[in-house]
Design an enzyme around this catalytic site. Structure first.
Site, PDB file in Angstrom:
ATOM      1  N   GLY A 157       0.814  -1.201   0.000  1.00 41.47           N
ATOM      2  CA  GLY A 157       0.000   0.000   0.000  1.00 41.47           C
ATOM      3  C   GLY A 157       0.848   1.252   0.000  1.00 41.47           C
ATOM      4  O   GLY A 157       2.066   1.207   0.181  1.00 41.47           O
ATOM      5  N   HIS A 216       7.050  -8.579  -3.693  1.00 44.09           N
ATOM      6  CA  HIS A 216       5.645  -8.988  -3.839  1.00 44.09           C
ATOM      7  C   HIS A 216       5.560 -10.435  -4.344  1.00 44.09           C
ATOM      8  O   HIS A 216       5.480 -10.654  -5.552  1.00 44.09           O
ATOM      9  CB  HIS A 216       4.927  -8.077  -4.838  1.00 44.09           C
ATOM     10  N   GLU A 220       3.123 -12.271  -4.391  1.00 43.42           N
ATOM     11  CA  GLU A 220       1.815 -12.547  -4.999  1.00 43.42           C
ATOM     12  C   GLU A 220       1.839 -12.435  -6.528  1.00 43.42           C
ATOM     13  O   GLU A 220       0.901 -12.877  -7.187  1.00 43.42           O
ATOM     14  CB  GLU A 220       0.736 -11.632  -4.404  1.00 43.42           C
ATOM     15  N   CYS A 235       5.466  -6.208   1.245  1.00 45.32           N
ATOM     16  CA  CYS A 235       5.927  -4.858   0.913  1.00 45.32           C
ATOM     17  C   CYS A 235       5.600  -3.890   2.050  1.00 45.32           C
ATOM     18  O   CYS A 235       6.262  -3.914   3.079  1.00 45.32           O
ATOM     19  CB  CYS A 235       5.365  -4.417  -0.429  1.00 45.32           C
TER      20      CYS A 235
HETATM   21  N1  GLN Z   1       4.627   2.649   0.138  1.00 45.77           N
HETATM   22  C1  GLN Z   1       5.712   1.735   0.329  1.00 45.77           C
HETATM   23  C2  GLN Z   1       6.912   2.083  -0.532  1.00 45.77           C
HETATM   24  O1  GLN Z   1       6.781   2.775  -1.501  1.00 45.77           O
HETATM   25  C3  GLN Z   1       5.268   0.319   0.064  1.00 45.77           C
HETATM   26  C4  GLN Z   1       4.898   0.055  -1.364  1.00 45.77           C
HETATM   27  C5  GLN Z   1       4.116  -1.202  -1.567  1.00 45.77           C
HETATM   28  O2  GLN Z   1       3.574  -1.771  -0.635  1.00 45.77           O
HETATM   29  N2  GLN Z   1       3.995  -1.623  -2.803  1.00 45.77           N
HETATM   30  O3  GLN Z   1       7.992   1.669  -0.264  1.00 45.77           O
END
Ligand code: GLN
Length: 535
Positions: free
Chosen positions: A354, A507, A509, A381
């Site tokens: 997020g 990630h 996923e 992440c």
């Molecule tokens: N906001 C966080 C970053 O930019 C995590 C990004 C994410 O979860 N994709 O590092």
């Protein structure tokens, strides 16, 4: 080379991507090499800058391309490896055309939608075929027939089929046959009109795939065949699936759509053996066990925002012969009502990726609740970053610890920007993106789950764990079980003294399939199952 073009009619969200992917599954299982691509008519260069409210999940490929979530279906349903060439937006087409114009490559001509924009689109279809050496290229056109912005794409595929010949390309139109409750009937008029719209542009579909909630009877099929000018056997029913999207290929096989496609394209191949796929479906429909997994996010009401996460959790279930009931937990509810009230009774807790500050404290509380109560935790992440922040605040007693993304003046920036990211000013395509190597620490749970010491995982983030704090964390029992090969970037963390507390900066996923569940999701569901049986 053969080409299949998939268009959509009547409404959006029909599952055109799933249909295209399922066709891919069937053809692949008949021994053909398939390539899948998606054309998106919007003007954004890629979906990377769009809000999840607009677009759902941004799916990241190995090469770092930020693409439409349908490409996730393509990778999960087939063995194709996708690159940025598999997703084309109007934004990219116009960028290419305008760059050429500035370089003077049009030699004084007036630059026009036809032929310059349409040529550029056709080039991408040919290029994908050449690059992949596929037997069949499946191209899905985003949007709905009748949209103004989709016209250049439809014109391009119409011209394209003229060039490659009618026996080498077919049009598959995915349409909607609504059930009108008051009349107690399915209605074919919207489909007739949408096909009429296509024919106006010069495209006559060979196959109609009818999305519906009720079965199509013989009369309805005959009616659509007659009014839409497709043979009776080319009117295909694609009813809403009962249990899982992975049923779609089997449903289409029962409707013999792959036989029809092969006949139309003059492909002489054996029929598809889908027994392995049937086995997956059995595990999804009638699993031996059941767990309840809480997914804590801020776009949790949106179906598409965490698509790959939800899919991967269900793959983890398949690997354990375990059904997964996903509880969507709004991070802000945790802030309002507390972690215990919101998360009690779950078998496992997952915090996905997020951006931005909203809901962060709720997610931190969820990570803390999982850590303290021995509940299996998987962080992805942002989910890894907040687990790190929670540990700093609760265990290392670094009061006010945080990420500079949300608290630029935090006294303990345990998550922060690397110098190279500090220089970035443009938003599009500038994060740390795509597949990168990660070395796993021997003896860690990560190494055990993966069964190897070097893995490649996909990234999409700007912020990183701040190495200034590394020793302090390690001294308190926090393991950095995966790092970049030079040891500088933290990729995976875990807690040894916990039944299952793992989180990755990458990630996972984006690399899980029902036929090959990702090790981290497999391990997470296995641990959740153990946790649940203990309670
Ligand atoms: N906001 C966080 C970053 O930019 C995590 C990004 C994410 O979860 N994709 O590092």
């Amino acid at each position: 080379m053969k080409y299949i073009f998939v268009t959509g009619g009547v409404v959006s969200s029909l599952g055109k991507g799933l249909t295209a992917a399922s066709l891919g599954t069937l053809l692949e299982n008949r021994g053909l090499k398939v390539a899948l691509q998606k054309f998106d008519p919007y003007l954004n260069v890629d979906p990377g800058t769009m809000s999840p409210y607009q677009h759902g999940e941004v799916y990241v490929l190995n090469d770092g391309a930020e693409t439409d979530l349908d490409l996730g279906h393509y990778e999960r349903f087939t063995n194709t490896k996708l690159t940025r060439f598999n997703n084309l937006t109007s934004g990219q087409v116009y960028q290419t055309v305008l760059d050429k114009e500035r370089r003077g490559e049009y030699l004084g001509k007036t630059v026009q939608v036809i032929p310059h924009v349409t040529d550029e689109i056709q080039k991408r279809i040919l290029e994908l075929g050449q690059k992949t050496g596929a037997d069949v290229v499946i191209t899905e056109i985003g949007g709905t027939t009748g949209d103004i912005e989709g016209l250049p794409f439809l014109e391009a595929i119409r011209e394209f089929t003229l060039d490659v010949g009618m026996s080498n390309a077919i049009f598959v139109h995915v349409t909607y046959v609504p059930f009108i409750k008051a009349a107690g009937e399915l209605k074919t008029k919207p489909t007739q009109q949408s096909v009429a719209k296509l024919r106006e542009i010069g495209i006559a579909p060979h196959i109609l795939i009818c999305r519906c909630e009720q079965p199509l009877n013989k009369e309805l099929r005959q009616k659509m065949s007659l009014f839409c000018n497709v043979p009776y056997e080319a009117v295909i029913e694609e009813k809403d699936v009962e249990h899982s999207i992975y049923e779609v290929p089997l449903m289409l096989q029962r409707e013999r759509v792959d036989d029809l496609v092969c006949r139309l394209l003059q492909l002489e191949v054996p029929s598809a053996d889908m027994s392995h796929w049937q086995d997956i479906i059995r595990k999804l429909i009638a699993p031996q066990h059941q767990v309840r997994i809480g997914v804590v996010g801020k776009y949790i009401g949106l179906n598409d925002a965490y698509k790959s996460v939800f899919e991967s959790v269900s793959h983890g279930g398949v690997a354990n012969d375990c059904g997964v009931q996903i509880e969507r937990v709004d991070a802000e509810d945790i802030e309002k009502n507390g972690a215990a009230a919101t998360l009690k009774g779950l078998s496992g807790i997952l915090v996905p990726g997020g951006f931005g500050e909203r809901g962060i404290e709720g997610k931190i509380a969820a990570a803390g609740y999982a850590r303290e109560h021995g509940i299996p935790y998987l962080g992805l992440c942002l989910g890894m970053q907040i687990a790190t922040i929670e540990f700093a605040r609760s265990v290392l007693k670094l009061e006010g610890a945080g990420s500079t993304e949300f608290e630029p003046t935090t006294p303990y920036p345990v998550i922060a920007l690397l110098d190279e990211q500090k220089k970035v000013t443009q938003k599009g395509g500038t994060m740390r993106l795509g597949s990168q190597p990660c070395r796993l620490v021997e003896g860690s749970r990560a190494a055990e789950l993966y069964g190897t010491s070097l893995v490649h995982e996909r990234h999409r983030h700007r912020y990183e764990f701040n190495n200034l704090f590394r020793e302090q964390y390690e001294a308190a029992g926090f393991s950095f079980s995966g790092t970049s090969p030079d040891g500088k970037l933290v990729e995976l963390i875990e807690l040894k003294e916990h039944p299952f507390y793992m989180a990755s900066q990458f990630h996972p996923e984006f690399q899980s399939k029902p036929s090959a569940p990702h090790p981290l999701f497999r391990g997470f569901i296995a641990a959740s199952l153990v946790h649940q049986s203990r309670r």
